[in-house]
Design a protein around this motif. Sequence first.
Motif, PDB file in Angstrom:
ATOM      1  N   THR A  41       0.762  -1.307  -0.135  1.00 16.99           N
ATOM      2  CA  THR A  41       0.014   0.029   0.036  1.00 16.99           C
ATOM      3  C   THR A  41       0.921   1.125   0.016  1.00 16.99           C
ATOM      4  N   MET A  42       2.260   1.346   0.438  1.00 10.67           N
ATOM      5  CA  MET A  42       2.998   2.433   0.351  1.00 10.67           C
ATOM      6  C   MET A  42       4.455   1.781   0.111  1.00 10.67           C
ATOM      7  N   ALA A  43       5.339   3.083  -0.015  1.00  4.17           N
ATOM      8  CA  ALA A  43       6.923   2.764  -0.276  1.00  4.17           C
ATOM      9  C   ALA A  43       7.455   3.995   0.583  1.00  4.17           C
ATOM     10  N   VAL A  44       8.596   3.644   0.986  1.00  8.83           N
ATOM     11  CA  VAL A  44       9.550   4.479   1.625  1.00  8.83           C
ATOM     12  C   VAL A  44      10.253   5.238   0.556  1.00  8.83           C
ATOM     13  N   THR A  45      10.228   6.676   0.312  1.00  5.11           N
ATOM     14  CA  THR A  45      10.920   7.073  -0.851  1.00  5.11           C
ATOM     15  C   THR A  45      11.947   7.820  -0.535  1.00  5.11           C
ATOM     16  N   GLU A  46      12.193   8.427   0.766  1.00  3.41           N
ATOM     17  CA  GLU A  46      13.262   8.991   1.237  1.00  3.41           C
ATOM     18  C   GLU A  46      13.626   8.553   2.545  1.00  3.41           C
ATOM     19  N   LEU A  47      14.945   8.483   3.015  1.00  6.07           N
ATOM     20  CA  LEU A  47      15.189   8.203   4.266  1.00  6.07           C
ATOM     21  C   LEU A  47      16.450   8.973   4.656  1.00  6.07           C
ATOM     22  N   PHE A  48      16.586   9.887   5.648  1.00  2.95           N
ATOM     23  CA  PHE A  48      17.991  10.935   5.663  1.00  2.95           C
ATOM     24  C   PHE A  48      18.165  10.616   7.261  1.00  2.95           C
ATOM     25  N   GLU A  49      19.198  10.681   7.581  1.00  6.57           N
ATOM     26  CA  GLU A  49      19.617  11.036   8.983  1.00  6.57           C
ATOM     27  C   GLU A  49      20.829  12.054   8.920  1.00  6.57           C
ATOM     28  N   GLU A  50      20.830  12.786  10.287  1.00 13.99           N
ATOM     29  CA  GLU A  50      21.977  13.672  10.297  1.00 13.99           C
ATOM     30  C   GLU A  50      22.084  13.999  11.838  1.00 13.99           C
ATOM     31  N   ARG A  51      23.160  14.604  12.225  1.00 15.33           N
ATOM     32  CA  ARG A  51      23.337  15.046  13.534  1.00 15.33           C
ATOM     33  C   ARG A  51      23.056  16.581  14.070  1.00 15.33           C
ATOM     34  N   LEU A  52      22.315  16.578  14.857  1.00 19.45           N
ATOM     35  CA  LEU A  52      22.042  17.884  15.133  1.00 19.45           C
ATOM     36  C   LEU A  52      22.952  18.320  16.428  1.00 19.45           C
ATOM     37  N   ALA A  53      23.393  19.412  16.261  1.00 18.58           N
ATOM     38  CA  ALA A  53      24.492  19.922  17.394  1.00 18.58           C
ATOM     39  C   ALA A  53      23.682  20.518  18.675  1.00 18.58           C
ATOM     40  N   GLN A  54      24.128  20.114  19.849  1.00 15.61           N
ATOM     41  CA  GLN A  54      23.393  20.904  20.988  1.00 15.61           C
ATOM     42  C   GLN A  54      24.306  21.785  21.607  1.00 15.61           C
ATOM     43  N   PRO A  55      23.785  22.696  22.343  1.00 19.66           N
ATOM     44  CA  PRO A  55      24.594  23.483  23.223  1.00 19.66           C
ATOM     45  C   PRO A  55      25.750  23.176  23.928  1.00 19.66           C
ATOM     46  N   ASP A  56      25.507  21.968  24.487  1.00 19.18           N
ATOM     47  CA  ASP A  56      26.580  21.486  25.368  1.00 19.18           C
ATOM     48  C   ASP A  56      27.768  20.715  24.543  1.00 19.18           C
ATOM     49  N   GLY A  57      28.001  20.989  23.404  1.00 17.72           N
ATOM     50  CA  GLY A  57      28.644  20.316  22.759  1.00 17.72           C
ATOM     51  C   GLY A  57      28.499  18.935  21.985  1.00 17.72           C
ATOM     52  N   ASN A  58      27.489  18.186  22.531  1.00 22.57           N
ATOM     53  CA  ASN A  58      27.164  16.864  22.059  1.00 22.57           C
ATOM     54  C   ASN A  58      26.138  17.036  20.695  1.00 22.57           C
ATOM     55  N   SER A  59      25.847  15.798  20.337  1.00 23.72           N
ATOM     56  CA  SER A  59      24.955  15.976  18.951  1.00 23.72           C
ATOM     57  C   SER A  59      24.153  15.049  18.993  1.00 23.72           C
ATOM     58  N   LEU A  60      22.665  14.992  18.638  1.00 24.41           N
ATOM     59  CA  LEU A  60      21.739  14.066  18.550  1.00 24.41           C
ATOM     60  C   LEU A  60      21.342  13.625  17.410  1.00 24.41           C
ATOM     61  N   LEU A  61      21.262  12.250  17.105  1.00 25.46           N
ATOM     62  CA  LEU A  61      20.841  11.500  15.792  1.00 25.46           C
ATOM     63  C   LEU A  61      19.344  12.070  15.555  1.00 25.46           C
ATOM     64  N   HIS A  62      19.328  12.562  14.018  1.00 26.67           N
ATOM     65  CA  HIS A  62      17.903  12.833  13.681  1.00 26.67           C
ATOM     66  C   HIS A  62      17.594  12.286  12.393  1.00 26.67           C
ATOM     67  N   VAL A  63      16.534  11.556  12.369  1.00 26.04           N
ATOM     68  CA  VAL A  63      15.968  10.699  11.273  1.00 26.04           C
ATOM     69  C   VAL A  63      14.755  11.406  10.626  1.00 26.04           C
ATOM     70  N   GLN A  64      14.757  11.471   9.028  1.00 32.26           N
ATOM     71  CA  GLN A  64      13.493  12.078   8.403  1.00 32.26           C
ATOM     72  C   GLN A  64      13.358  10.905   7.352  1.00 32.26           C
ATOM     73  N   PHE A  65      12.108  10.697   7.227  1.00 37.34           N
ATOM     74  CA  PHE A  65      11.528   9.966   6.044  1.00 37.34           C
ATOM     75  C   PHE A  65      10.429  10.339   5.413  1.00 37.34           C
ATOM     76  N   ALA A  66      10.238   9.713   4.277  1.00 37.64           N
ATOM     77  CA  ALA A  66       9.136  10.193   3.284  1.00 37.64           C
ATOM     78  C   ALA A  66       8.263   8.961   2.745  1.00 37.64           C
ATOM     79  N   VAL A  67       7.026   8.658   2.902  1.00 38.10           N
ATOM     80  CA  VAL A  67       6.237   7.630   2.704  1.00 38.10           C
ATOM     81  C   VAL A  67       5.228   8.065   1.678  1.00 38.10           C
ATOM     82  N   GLU A  68       5.272   7.441   0.320  1.00 34.71           N
ATOM     83  CA  GLU A  68       4.302   7.615  -0.574  1.00 34.71           C
ATOM     84  C   GLU A  68       3.230   6.619  -0.559  1.00 34.71           C
ATOM     85  N   ALA A  69       1.909   6.781  -0.539  1.00 35.99           N
ATOM     86  CA  ALA A  69       0.775   5.830  -0.461  1.00 35.99           C
ATOM     87  C   ALA A  69       0.595   5.556  -2.086  1.00 35.99           C
TER      88      ALA A  69
END
Length: 129
Positions: A41-69
Amino acid sequence: MKILLLASLLVLGLAGCASQPETRSLSERQNLKVDPEVVYTMAVTELFEERLAQPDGNSLLHVQFAVEARSDAELAWKVTWFDDSGMVVKSVGEGYRKATLLTGQVRYFSATAPHARVTSYQLHLREPK
């Protein structure tokens, strides 16, 4: 003239031997788990990941994806986060999130890791229960 022709053939021959970049469909990625019922019924068309910098110097993994029905469908999705030793990192709201998709619609989703020690993830897609 013969030297120019020979050089051209040599360059073209070497270009043909160049290794091609690895291309895998998104469904073959180890960090994407899609239940068979959802694939129709659907397909994942995009899948991205990146690290988001934080004020304390660390970074958090961030994931984004797109689904087409491909047809009207209900979707449930969640992200499981892992540290560098492969252990699950717990987060708030770990359950599946629900979404509705209409035929031809592309919806975008994102999630951010709960802690800086997260180094990898697994995205799970299924039908809601």
